[in-house]
Design an enzyme around this catalytic site. Structure first.
Site, PDB file in Angstrom:
ATOM      1  N   LYS A 202       1.034  -1.152  -0.267  1.00  0.00           N
ATOM      2  CA  LYS A 202      -0.040  -0.090  -0.228  1.00  0.00           C
ATOM      3  C   LYS A 202       0.831   1.316   0.175  1.00  0.00           C
ATOM      4  CE  LYS A 202      -4.427  -2.141   1.352  1.00  0.00           C
ATOM      5  NZ  LYS A 202      -5.240  -2.048   3.123  1.00  0.00           N
ATOM      6  N   ARG A 237      -3.245 -10.474   5.004  1.00  0.00           N
ATOM      7  CA  ARG A 237      -4.058 -10.032   3.897  1.00  0.00           C
ATOM      8  C   ARG A 237      -2.311  -9.488   2.938  1.00  0.00           C
ATOM      9  NH1 ARG A 237      -6.084  -6.770   0.028  1.00  0.00           N
ATOM     10  NH2 ARG A 237      -7.563  -7.652  -1.071  1.00  0.00           N
TER      11      ARG A 237
HETATM   12  N1  PMM Z   1      -7.776  -4.079   0.838  1.00  0.00           N
HETATM   13  C1  PMM Z   1      -7.521  -4.074   0.030  1.00  0.00           C
HETATM   14  C2  PMM Z   1      -8.384  -4.543  -0.460  1.00  0.00           C
HETATM   15  N2  PMM Z   1      -9.115  -5.121   0.430  1.00  0.00           N
HETATM   16  N3  PMM Z   1      -9.943  -6.469   2.287  1.00  0.00           N
HETATM   17  C3  PMM Z   1      -9.220  -6.400   4.512  1.00  0.00           C
HETATM   18  N4  PMM Z   1     -10.104  -6.752   4.921  1.00  0.00           N
HETATM   19  N5  PMM Z   1      -8.232  -5.626   4.327  1.00  0.00           N
HETATM   20  C4  PMM Z   1      -7.500  -5.007   3.331  1.00  0.00           C
HETATM   21  O1  PMM Z   1      -6.720  -4.081   3.874  1.00  0.00           O
HETATM   22  C5  PMM Z   1      -7.867  -4.693   2.402  1.00  0.00           C
HETATM   23  C6  PMM Z   1      -8.958  -5.794   2.006  1.00  0.00           C
HETATM   24  C7  PMM Z   1      -6.622  -3.021  -0.737  1.00  0.00           C
HETATM   25  O2  PMM Z   1      -5.453  -3.882  -1.423  1.00  0.00           O
HETATM   26  P1  PMM Z   1      -5.348  -4.081  -2.618  1.00  0.00           P
HETATM   27  O3  PMM Z   1      -6.138  -3.377  -3.689  1.00  0.00           O
HETATM   28  O4  PMM Z   1      -4.013  -4.496  -2.530  1.00  0.00           O
HETATM   29  O5  PMM Z   1      -6.819  -5.603  -2.325  1.00  0.00           O
END
Ligand code: PMM
Length: 378
Positions: A202, A237
């Site tokens: 991020k 994640r």
């Molecule tokens: N971050 C993203 C998308 N979904 N879900 C959860 N539970 N926690 C997060 O920090 C989160 C998420 C955005 O990041 P990406 O675009 O790399 O998926």
């Protein structure tokens, strides 16, 4: 939890898995590399992203979930904020719902309850399109904690069987907010729900490190995720599953050895001095008794030799000089200063507890004692 974004505009792996075949291969590779869950998402929630219609989201993710589910190789979560998409994803083979809007929609709670699946409740301030514009909190830790607990209560009441809480790194948060939440993880984990933490690739990692390319931020992601795990996060994640698996295996080995070490505790109790701390003039003028307890955790020496341990006489002298030679308004400051000086002077200390008593504090009425206490771990 492995990130599998089936979106043409994902900030971190934009378009790479746009094809179903490639996405299925990537999901299977993530399980193989050690992921417990593959998190399939069809809508980018990066700051400034435009919303995706549920129909488009379905078209992107359902074929991937169906094919991954058919392999039976591991768990699948669906990263969606639309209840109808979650319902279809569960029917297609997903096992968990990951909702970045924290199950605010009652229909989402019903979908999870009816399917009997766990859900991730994540905190987000505002909407992805504008959430990073100017986020404000009274107190980010208390505000996020209150939201998560409130949503968890609503979800359990509606019949969702179990939950993970996620403070939502980067979702309507400045860097200072994200870091405050990282430090507060022990508090968030104390409510009985496992905590999920996701900072992978991020923007803040770019700001901390100067790395502008999201796909090159795995080392920074690993550093943050190790910190999160040390503070009690149950799941992270991530994009780079293999890199994280290696880092966590090494951390596990380090931690396992740590419990073998013969650390013990030495306590100095009731160290009594005359000090001049307090906000009233009479306290500075006349002084009052201050009593200090110090508990030191450190590896005990293998030989019976004072040179190889922490000399408690030296600890007492240090506490005395802080209580008698310095002057603070607050016993909190005195406690803090004693702790900081002990940690500076004695690098072997792993854990330290300092308690300062002010038994003659200028309070009306009858009381036994007033104390301030702090614990440090390193
Ligand atoms: N971050 C993203 C998308 N979904 N879900 C959860 N539970 N926690 C997060 O920090 C989160 C998420 C955005 O990041 P990406 O675009 O790399 O998926």
């Amino acid at each position: 939890m492995a990130v599998l974004n089936v979106t043409p505009d994902s900030f971190s792996d934009g378009g790479v898995h746009a094809g179903v075949d490639a996405a299925v291969l990537a999901g299977r590779a993530a399980w193989e590399a050690g992921a417990m869950i593959v998190d399939v998402g069809g809508e980018s929630t990066r700051p400034g992203a435009t919303p995706v219609e549920p129909d488009e989201e379905r078209t992107r993710i359902l074929p991937v979930i169906e094919r991954l589910g058919a392999t039976g190789e591991g768990l699948i979560s669906v990263d969606t904020r639309h209840a109808e998409v979650a319902r279809d994803a569960l029917a297609a083979g997903a096992h968990v719902v990951n909702d970045v809007t924290g199950l605010r929609d009652p229909a989402m709670r019903s979908v999870c309850a009816e399917a009997g699946v766990p859900a991730v409740v994540m905190h987000m301030l505002g909407e992805p399109a504008t959430m990073q514009d100017d986020p404000h909190y009274d107190d980010v830790v208390l505000d996020v904690e209150a939201f998560l607990l409130n949503q968890a209560e609503a979800a359990l009441r509606d019949g969702v069987p179990s939950l993970l809480l996620d403070p939502g790194w980067g979702f309507g948060k400045r860097d200072a907010h994200n870091l405050a939440l990282l430090h507060a993880l022990p508090r968030l984990t104390a409510h009985g729900h496992p905590v999920l933490f996701g900072a992978s690739r991020k923007g803040s990692i770019g700001r901390f490190s100067g790395e502008e390319v999201a796909a090159k931020r795995d080392p920074g992601s690993i550093a943050l995720h190790l910190e999160a795990a040390r503070r009690g996060a149950a799941m992270v994640r991530v994009h780079d599953v293999a890199g994280h698996a290696q880092a966590f295996a090494v951390q596990d080995a380090v931690e396992a050895a740590r419990t073998d070490r013969a650390s013990g505790r030495v306590a100095l109790q009731g160290l009594r001095f005359h000090g001049r701390h307090g906000v009233f003039e009479a306290e500075t003028r006349d002084g009052a008794p201050f009593v200090v307890d110090v508990t030191l955790t450190f590896p005990f020496p293998k030989r019976d030799d004072v040179e190889r341990t922490i000399d408690y006489g030296a600890v007492q002298a240090l506490v005395r000089s802080e209580v008698e030679d310095e002057r603070y308004d607050l016993i909190e400051t005195l406690t803090e200063r004693i702790g900081v000086r002990i940690l500076e002077a004695f690098p072997r200390v792993e854990e330290l507890q300092v308690r300062v008593h002010k038994p003659e504090a200028p309070l009306p009425g009858v009381f036994d004692d007033v104390t301030a206490e702090r614990t440090w771990r390193r």
